[in-house]
Each structure stands twice: as structure tokens, then as C-alpha cells.
Scaffold this active site. Structure first.
Site, mmCIF file in Angstrom:
data_model
loop_
_atom_site.group_PDB
_atom_site.id
_atom_site.type_symbol
_atom_site.label_atom_id
_atom_site.label_comp_id
_atom_site.label_asym_id
_atom_site.label_seq_id
_atom_site.Cartn_x
_atom_site.Cartn_y
_atom_site.Cartn_z
ATOM 1 C CE1 TYR A 153 -3.583 2.405 0.092
ATOM 2 C CE2 TYR A 153 -4.477 1.050 1.858
ATOM 3 C CZ TYR A 153 -4.633 2.053 0.924
ATOM 4 O OH TYR A 153 -5.823 2.731 0.832
ATOM 5 C CE LYS A 195 -6.059 0.999 -2.169
ATOM 6 N NZ LYS A 195 -7.143 0.415 -1.362
ATOM 7 C CE LYS A 197 -5.822 5.689 0.502
ATOM 8 N NZ LYS A 197 -7.254 5.249 0.486
ATOM 9 N N PRO A 226 -8.268 6.909 -5.424
ATOM 10 C CG PRO A 226 -9.340 7.953 -7.222
ATOM 11 C CD PRO A 226 -8.907 6.603 -6.704
ATOM 12 C CG ASN A 273 -13.221 1.237 1.031
ATOM 13 O OD1 ASN A 273 -12.744 1.870 0.106
ATOM 14 N ND2 ASN A 273 -13.016 1.559 2.300
ATOM 15 C CG HIS A 324 -10.905 -0.909 3.487
ATOM 16 N ND1 HIS A 324 -11.070 -0.677 4.838
ATOM 17 C CD2 HIS A 324 -10.587 0.286 2.945
ATOM 18 C CE1 HIS A 324 -10.871 0.602 5.084
ATOM 19 N NE2 HIS A 324 -10.568 1.205 3.963
ATOM 20 C CG ASN A 326 -8.335 3.004 8.677
ATOM 21 O OD1 ASN A 326 -7.336 3.678 8.820
ATOM 22 N ND2 ASN A 326 -9.560 3.527 8.704
ATOM 23 C CG HIS A 353 -2.875 1.245 6.310
ATOM 24 N ND1 HIS A 353 -3.911 0.745 5.568
ATOM 25 C CD2 HIS A 353 -2.970 2.609 6.205
ATOM 26 C CE1 HIS A 353 -4.601 1.744 5.043
ATOM 27 N NE2 HIS A 353 -4.042 2.872 5.407
#
Length: 427
Positions: A153, A195, A197, A226, A273, A324, A326, A353
């Protein structure tokens, strides 16, 4: 340890852990991330662990539930739902029949009580596994894969938080610097997918980033998110410019109808998501053709069992699954691995992450390890992780000094760029 599965104590420990200044369409991550660590202790001595968001609303819901959980059996997940006051399959975000409100990246999904329930459910399952001497994936029916593949990520980022020295990652604010970051991720973790961001640089610069990554890492799957920073026309233009570069394009624009317009105009698969975050929204998504890929996340879908049910629903409707992420600690990563291990239709590598996490509350001896882009699904009881009490205390003290605060990427960004406004779409 006896087999008594009645809960005798619940411990809630809010923590704050350090994080770099990672950019997104709303602004930037602040210097500390709040999370809540949950411990559910049974009369038989088993302690189950859970982890969730640390914002004040979730803390309040968890504290209310914690007072009523002693005496409940950790095998009584229906009883947990009654105590928390939620049915995770029906009490998520209401159905959306028009354009969705754009919320803060990573914090918008699910209701407060669903987020609290999800963390307690993980702790219950962890305790069950420890009592039975079984891994959580066996309690969920058994793993369908021995390893879970993860995606690197990549974030554009400032070199440092205001007033702090430049961090170990350095500044990443242009396409060439992103390629350097990706090389480090690939060398250290062996990721087979990357990926970006997005929603940070001008769209053309982000397309150039994808082109450079594709050239530097041939055969590595690429995706970009985005967070609804683009209009429908810009989303379509980016999809055309990046044709052949992406395995999927995630949430380029706002709302089910906006996403449907983009999906109809490009063969590039769309993932979300943001516009599908509860079971009630899936039907409308399918009717409109808004996205073909749903990103599962047990934190706001209602736990590990609800994530399994999401997999079944997706398969029946021809939707595909990714996962997904966080900002999180090792308890959440361990739970993600258990969920991914039992999902037959998990079609893409999972976001995480975790490489950005420089400190953890789990003991390093049992912490999940990403090697060759994968985490091995172990057979240790429960989640397979244990708490590092010293680290937990240290991170709790940092949280205590900072107080109860909701994540605010806009306020954090204003310390870098005075007057910053979260405007989406921006392009």
C-alpha cells in the site's frame, strides 16, 4: 486452564501509535493513530483479543457493552449482539438510492455499534479458540488457503510531521519518488501487487506514477484509490489513460450513480469500499452496475462471520472480493488473515497498512510476518498473537496524554498547508 467459557472481565485499552504523514484526498494522517484494544477474559483463564477504531464514539459504545458482558458465554455470539445492541447484518449504513455522501477515507463505513460489535466478536472467537486449542479459521469452517497474499500500500507523503525530523521513509511527492518507495516495499516484503493511494497529485501525474511502476515492476498487479477525488469525466479520462495498467480502479468518484457512469464507460474493473459498506447497499450497486469488486473489512461489515456471509452474497451476485485496510496493529492483521483464509472467493490480494506500522501491541514472537508478499495461516489457538504488555502500556500513555480524539486528516493537513479545504471532487 479450565474450560469455563463465562466472561469474568473485560479490559478496554485505548492506544495511540506513531504513523508517518501519509497523504490522501482529504489531507494527511496525523502523527498518532488511535485504536482500541479489547481483552475478554473467561473464568477458565482464556483471554481473547480484539482491535478496532479508537474514535470517541466507538469507545463509548465499547465501554457501555463492556459493563454488561461479564457473565455472558464467549460462545454466545447472539448474546453479544444483544448486549451491544446491534445485528451486524441489518444495522449497517442505510440503503442508498442516490449519490452517496463522501466521507473521510477509512472512517466512513458502518455504524458505531457495528464497529464495536466486530471487535468484540473477534475477541470472542479468539477466546473460543484458546479454550478449544483451535485456530479461529477452524471455528469458521476451515481455511481454503495456507497463505494470504497482501498488496503493498503506497502513499504519497510529506517528509515529516510539523516540528519533527524527517522520518525514515523520506518525502514522496512525485512519481519518481513513489517508484523508489515501491522498490523498498518490494525488496523488504516481496509484494506481487502494489496499490497507490491517489487523489493527491494532479490526475495526469498519478497516471504517470502508474506507468513508471508498470515499467519498473513488470508483472506486478497495480491498483489506485483516489477516494472520490475525481469527477465522472476525470475518472473516465484517467481510466482511458491508464488502460492496461490496472487490475482495478477503486472509488474514483462519489456515489453509486457516479460510479455506474464510470463503470459503463471503461472496461477497467471498478472496486469500492465507499459506496458499498453494508449488505443493504449491495442490491442497488448490482442494479446500477456501480462496481464489480467489493472490498471486505471485518471492522465495519460486522466481524469475521459477517465477512464470510459477504463472500457468499458476492458470489451469488457475480461480485468479486478484495480486502480493505485502515491504519492498524497486529491484532487486526491477525484477524484479517483469519478472515481471508476462509473466503473461497477472495479474488485479489488484501490491502494492509502494516508495513507503515513502526510499533505494535503484539509480542514480536507471534506477530504476523509478511514474506514474499504473503502471511502464512498458522494453526496456533485463536488468533495466534499475544499482547506485549510493556508496549500496550506505552501506547496507552501516549493516548492518555493526547486525549480522546477522532481522526481528522483535514486538521492535520492544515498544519502543513494553512487553509486547506477537503474538496471532493477536486479534479
Amino acid at each position: 486452564m479450565s474450560g469455563d467459557s463465562t466472561i469474568r472481565a473485560v479490559r478496554l485499552t485505548p492506544v495511540a501509535f506513531a504513523e508517518p504523514p501519509l497523504r490522501n484526498s482529504a489531507g494527511v494522517h496525523g502523527p498518532a493513530v488511535s485504536r482500541l484494544v479489547i481483552e475478554v477474559e473467561t473464568a477458565g483463564g482464556a483471554v481473547g483479543l480484539g482491535e478496532t477504531f479508537g474514535d470517541p464514539a466507538v469507545l463509548a459504545a465499547a465501554r457501555e457493552a463492556a459493563q454488561r458482558l461479564p457473565g455472558v458465554d464467549v460462545f454466545d455470539l447472539a448474546g453479544l449482539g444483544r448486549v451491544v445492541g446491534v445485528d451486524p447484518l441489518v444495522d449497517g449504513q442505510p440503503d442508498i438510492t442516490g449519490p452517496a455522501e463522501v466521507r473521510e477515507p477509512g472512517t466512513f463505513a458502518g455504524t458505531t455499534r457495528v464497529k464495536a460489535y466486530s471487535a468484540f466478536e473477534v475477541a470472542f472467537l479468539d477466546a473460543q479458540g484458546r479454550l478449544l486449542g483451535r485456530p479461529v479459521h477452524q471455528l469458521l469452517g476451515g481455511r481454503v488457503r495456507a497463505e494470504v497474499e497482501f498488496c503493498g500500500y503506497l502513499f504519497f507523503k510529506f517528509g515529516a510531521h510539523p516540528g519533527a525530523p524527517v522520518d525514515d521513509w523520506g518525502e514522496v511527492l512525485d512519481p519518481a519518488a513513489m517508484v523508489g518507495l515501491a522498490r523498498r516495499f518490494a525488496d523488504e516484503y516481496g509484494f506481487g501487487a502494489l496499490k497507490v493511494k491517489g487523489g493527491v497529485l494532479e490526475p495526469d501525474a498519478e497516471v504517470e506514477t502508474l506507468r513508471l511502476l508498470a515499467a519498473e515492476f513488470p508483472g506486478v498487479a497495480l491498483r489506485i484509490d483516489p477516494n472520490a477525488a475525481w469527477t465522472v469525466p476525470t475518472s473516465i479520462r484517467v481510466a482511458e489513460s491508464a488502460a492496461g495498467l490496472l487490475e482495478y480502479l477503486e472509488d474514483p468518484t462519489a456515489g453509486l450513480t457516479g460510479m455506474a457512469e464510470v463503470a459503463a464507460a471503461t472496461p477497467t474493473p471498478l472496486a469500492t469500499n465507499m459506496v458499498v459498506t453494508s449488505f443493504r447497499q449491495i442490491r442497488r450497486c448490482v442494479e446500477l452496475g456501480s462496481a464489480g469488486i467489493v472490498l471486505a473489512d471485518h471492522h465495519f461489515w460486522g466481524g469475521l462471520r459477517a465477512t464470510q456471509q459477504l463472500g457468499a452474497v458476492a458470489a451469488s451476485l457475480g461480485l468479486r472480493l478484495s480486502m480493505h485496510s485502515n491504519s492498524h496493529l497486529g491484532i487486526s492483521l491477525a484477524a484479517m488473515v483469519q478472515a481471508a483464509a476462509v473466503l473461497p472467493g477472495l479474488d485479489y490480494s488484501c490491502d494492509t497498512h502494516y508495513p507503515w506500522t513502526v510499533e505494535d501491541v503484539v509480542d514480536v514472537a507471534g506477530a504476523p510476518v509478511i514474506k514474499d508478499g504473503r502471511v502464512t495461516v498458522g494453526d496456533a489457538p485463536g488468533l495466534g498473537v499475544t499482547l506485549d504488555r510493556d508496549a500496550l502500556a506505552r501506547m496507552h500513555e501516549r493516548w492518555r496524554r493526547g486525549g480522546e480524539q477522532a481522526r481528522d486528516d483535514v486538521a492535520a493537513m492544515r498544519r502543513h498547508v494553512p487553509g486547506w479545504v477537503d474538496r471532493r471532487p477536486r479534479w
